[in-house]
Design a protein around this motif. Structure first.
Motif, PDB file in Angstrom:
ATOM      1  N   ALA A  95      -7.512  -1.155  -3.005  1.00  0.00           N
ATOM      2  CA  ALA A  95      -6.540  -1.655  -3.883  1.00  0.00           C
ATOM      3  C   ALA A  95      -5.202  -0.654  -4.032  1.00  0.00           C
ATOM      4  CB  ALA A  95      -7.052  -2.066  -5.138  1.00  0.00           C
ATOM      5  N   ILE A  96      -3.967  -1.110  -3.841  1.00  0.00           N
ATOM      6  CA  ILE A  96      -2.976  -0.262  -3.957  1.00  0.00           C
ATOM      7  C   ILE A  96      -1.900  -0.887  -5.428  1.00  0.00           C
ATOM      8  CG2 ILE A  96      -0.775   0.492  -2.754  1.00  0.00           C
ATOM      9  CD1 ILE A  96      -3.441   1.383  -1.577  1.00  0.00           C
ATOM     10  N   LEU A  97      -2.242  -0.113  -6.422  1.00  0.00           N
ATOM     11  CA  LEU A  97      -1.341  -0.311  -7.390  1.00  0.00           C
ATOM     12  C   LEU A  97       0.156  -0.136  -7.151  1.00  0.00           C
ATOM     13  CD1 LEU A  97      -4.071  -0.526  -8.828  1.00  0.00           C
ATOM     14  CD2 LEU A  97      -2.895  -0.250 -10.845  1.00  0.00           C
ATOM     15  N   GLY A  98       0.975  -0.625  -7.544  1.00  0.00           N
ATOM     16  CA  GLY A  98       2.518  -0.518  -7.467  1.00  0.00           C
ATOM     17  C   GLY A  98       2.810  -0.798  -5.832  1.00  0.00           C
ATOM     18  N   GLY A  99       2.005  -1.642  -5.177  1.00  0.00           N
ATOM     19  CA  GLY A  99       2.228  -1.753  -4.077  1.00  0.00           C
ATOM     20  C   GLY A  99       3.458  -2.528  -3.414  1.00  0.00           C
ATOM     21  N   THR A 100       4.238  -3.142  -4.537  1.00  0.00           N
ATOM     22  CA  THR A 100       5.383  -3.935  -4.247  1.00  0.00           C
ATOM     23  C   THR A 100       6.608  -2.933  -4.483  1.00  0.00           C
ATOM     24  OG1 THR A 100       5.507  -4.979  -6.399  1.00  0.00           O
ATOM     25  CG2 THR A 100       4.395  -6.179  -4.725  1.00  0.00           C
ATOM     26  N   GLY A 101       6.336  -1.813  -4.903  1.00  0.00           N
ATOM     27  CA  GLY A 101       7.434  -0.862  -5.086  1.00  0.00           C
ATOM     28  C   GLY A 101       7.886  -0.136  -4.178  1.00  0.00           C
ATOM     29  N   ALA A 102       8.976   0.848  -4.210  1.00  0.00           N
ATOM     30  CA  ALA A 102       9.349   1.528  -2.999  1.00  0.00           C
ATOM     31  C   ALA A 102       8.296   2.637  -2.412  1.00  0.00           C
ATOM     32  CB  ALA A 102      10.455   2.425  -3.363  1.00  0.00           C
ATOM     33  N   GLN A 103       7.470   3.147  -3.426  1.00  0.00           N
ATOM     34  CA  GLN A 103       6.302   4.144  -2.925  1.00  0.00           C
ATOM     35  C   GLN A 103       5.215   3.502  -2.263  1.00  0.00           C
ATOM     36  OE1 GLN A 103       3.276   7.157  -5.142  1.00  0.00           O
ATOM     37  NE2 GLN A 103       5.394   7.384  -5.698  1.00  0.00           N
ATOM     38  N   GLY A 104       4.912   2.308  -3.082  1.00  0.00           N
ATOM     39  CA  GLY A 104       3.626   1.794  -2.879  1.00  0.00           C
ATOM     40  C   GLY A 104       3.679   0.898  -1.384  1.00  0.00           C
ATOM     41  N   SER A 105       5.091   0.381  -1.428  1.00  0.00           N
ATOM     42  CA  SER A 105       5.247  -0.878  -0.089  1.00  0.00           C
ATOM     43  C   SER A 105       5.033   0.485   0.995  1.00  0.00           C
ATOM     44  CB  SER A 105       6.412  -1.589  -0.300  1.00  0.00           C
ATOM     45  OG  SER A 105       7.596  -0.436  -0.218  1.00  0.00           O
ATOM     46  N   SER A 106       5.319   1.667   1.080  1.00  0.00           N
ATOM     47  CA  SER A 106       5.339   2.663   2.236  1.00  0.00           C
ATOM     48  C   SER A 106       3.740   2.486   2.383  1.00  0.00           C
ATOM     49  CB  SER A 106       5.855   3.862   1.789  1.00  0.00           C
ATOM     50  OG  SER A 106       5.380   4.881   2.735  1.00  0.00           O
TER      51      SER A 106
END
Length: 332
Positions: free
Chosen positions: A8-19
Motif C-alpha cells: 500500500a502506498i499512502l500519498g500515492g497520488t501526490g508528487a512523491q508517492g506517484s513516483s
C-alpha cells in the motif's frame, strides 16, 4: 525474509508517492494499492491506469480507513501529507497506523524521514518548522521501535530538485541574467530528484533484508547556490548570478505565490497554536539550509554515496546531471 508482494502506498497520488507507484508498477511483481479519498480525481485516475495498481477509496485519518488500507498487505509506504494535515494529526495517525500494521501482520513499514535538524540545533525556535520537525521526530520515534514486532525502514529524503521549477525558480532580470535568489548565504540544500523516491522504495521492497532497521539516505545532492549557478551556466550557456537575500526580502517575493502570514498547513485554523504561518515554517526551512553544515556528517554521506552507486548506479549524481537530464532552462 518472506517476499514483499502486496504493498500500500499512502500519498500515492501526490508528487512523491506517484513516483513510487510508477516504479513499483514498472517492476511488474507487486500488487499495489493506492488509497485516495477521491478516486475520480485526475491524479488518482492517472496512477490507477498503471499496471498492477488498484485504487481504494479510504481516508487515512480514520480508524476504518487505516484498517482497510493495511488489510491483506505485506508492506506499506506510509507518507502523510504534512503540508495539508496538521501536526497533531500526523503524529497520532502515524502511531495508530504502526499499531494497526502490527495487528495486520505486515512484513515491512517504510517511513519517509529525515535528520531531526530541530533537535540537532538544540531545539532553538528558529529551527522549528512544520514538515521538518514532524519528519525528524517521527524518524527518531520509529528508529527506537523493535524490528521483531514490525520490521521497519526509514528513507531519508531531501528537497525535491523539481522545486527549481517552482518555489526555487530563478527570475530573469531586465538584462537577461538569471537570478537565483535565496536567504541561504554559504549554506547548501540536499536536493533529490522525485524519481529517486520511486527507485529507492522499489529497491527496499525488493531487498527488505538489507533495509530492515536502517535509515537509508542514498547520496543526496548537496548543492550550494554557487554550485547551482555554475551548473546552470554550464548546462544552458546562459548567464546567472546568486543573490543572497534576507528572509524578509525572500518572503516579499513569495507574495505572488502565497501571502507569508497565511496558515500552514492549509487545514489549520486561525486560533490553532499547533500550526504555523508560511513565514515561520519556511523561515525555519531556510535556516536549515543556511546552517546545514551543523547537521551534516561527511563520513556518513560518503558511505551513503558509495552505497547508492552500488545499488542504484543509474542515479543522477549532481544537480548538473539533473539539469541535463531534464533539459532545465530555468523556466517552463
Amino acid at each position: 525474509m518472506a517476499l514483499i508482494k502486496r504493498v500500500a502506498i499512502l500519498g500515492g497520488t501526490g508528487a512523491q508517492g506517484s513516483s513510487v507507484v510508477r516504479n513499483l508498477s514498472k517492476a511488474g511483481t507487486f500488487e499495489i494499492t493506492v488509497p485516495t479519498r477521491n478516486p475520480s480525481s485526475a491524479e488518482a485516475q492517472a496512477v490507477g491506469a498503471l499496471s498492477n495498481v488498484k485504487l481504494l477509496q479510504a481516508d487515512y485519518l480514520t480508524e476504518a480507513g487505516i484498517r482497510s488500507i493495511l488489510a491483506n498487505q505485506d508492506g506499506v509506504y506510509f507518507n502523510m501529507n504534512s503540508f495539508a494535515v496538521t501536526e497533531p494529526s500526523v503524529y497520532f495517525w502515524t502511531f495508530r497506523a504502526y499499531e494497526i500494521a502490527v495487528q495486520s501482520g505486515l512484513k515491512l513499514f517504510i517511513l519517509p524521514g529525515s535528520i531531526n535538524r530541530y533537535k540537532a540545533h538544540g531545539y532553538k525556535e528558529e529551527f522549528r518548522n512544520a514538515h521538518g520537525a514532524i519528519s525528524g521526530r517521527l524518524s527518531d520515534w520509529l528508529s527506537s521501535q523493535p524490528t521483531d514486532i514490525l520490521p521497519w525502514s526509514i528513507l531519508y529524503g531531501g528537497v525535491y530538485a523539481e522545486m527549481l521549477w517552482t518555489l526555487l525558480k530563478p527570475r530573469v532580470r531586465d538584462d537577461g541574467v538569471y537570478e537565483f535568489a535565496a536567504p541561504i548565504g554559504d549554506g547548501n540544500i540536499p536536493f533529490i530528484p522525485l524519481e529517486d523516491y520511486g527507485a529507492r522504495v522499489r529497491w527496499i521492497f525488493e531487498h527488505p533484508e538489507a533495509a530492515i532497521g536502517k535509515k537509508l539516505d542514498w547520496g543526496l545532492l548537496y548543492t550550494s547556490y554557487k554550485d547551482l549557478v555554475q551548473a546552470f551556466e554550464e548546462t544552458t550557456g546562459k548567464q546567472a548570478v546568486f543573490k543572497d537575500l534576507t528572509q524578509d526580502e525572500w518572503f516579499d517575493r513569495l507574495r505572488v505565490i502565497r501571502a507569508p502570514e497565511t496558515k500552514f498547513p492549509d487545514s489549520g485554523l486561525s486560533d490553532d497554536d499547533t500550526t504555523f504561518t508560511w513565514r515561520r515554517t519556511f523561515g525555519a526551512w531556510w535556516n536549515y539550509w543556511k546552517y546545514n553544515d551543523h547537521t551534516r556528517d561527511p563520513k556518513r554521506e560518503k558511505e551513503a554515496e558509495a552505497y547508492a552507486n552500488e545499488v542504484y548506479p543509474t542515479r543522477l549524481k549532481s544537480i548538473k546531471e539533473w539539469m541535463v537530464a531534464n533539459k532545465y532552462t530555468g523556466t517552463r
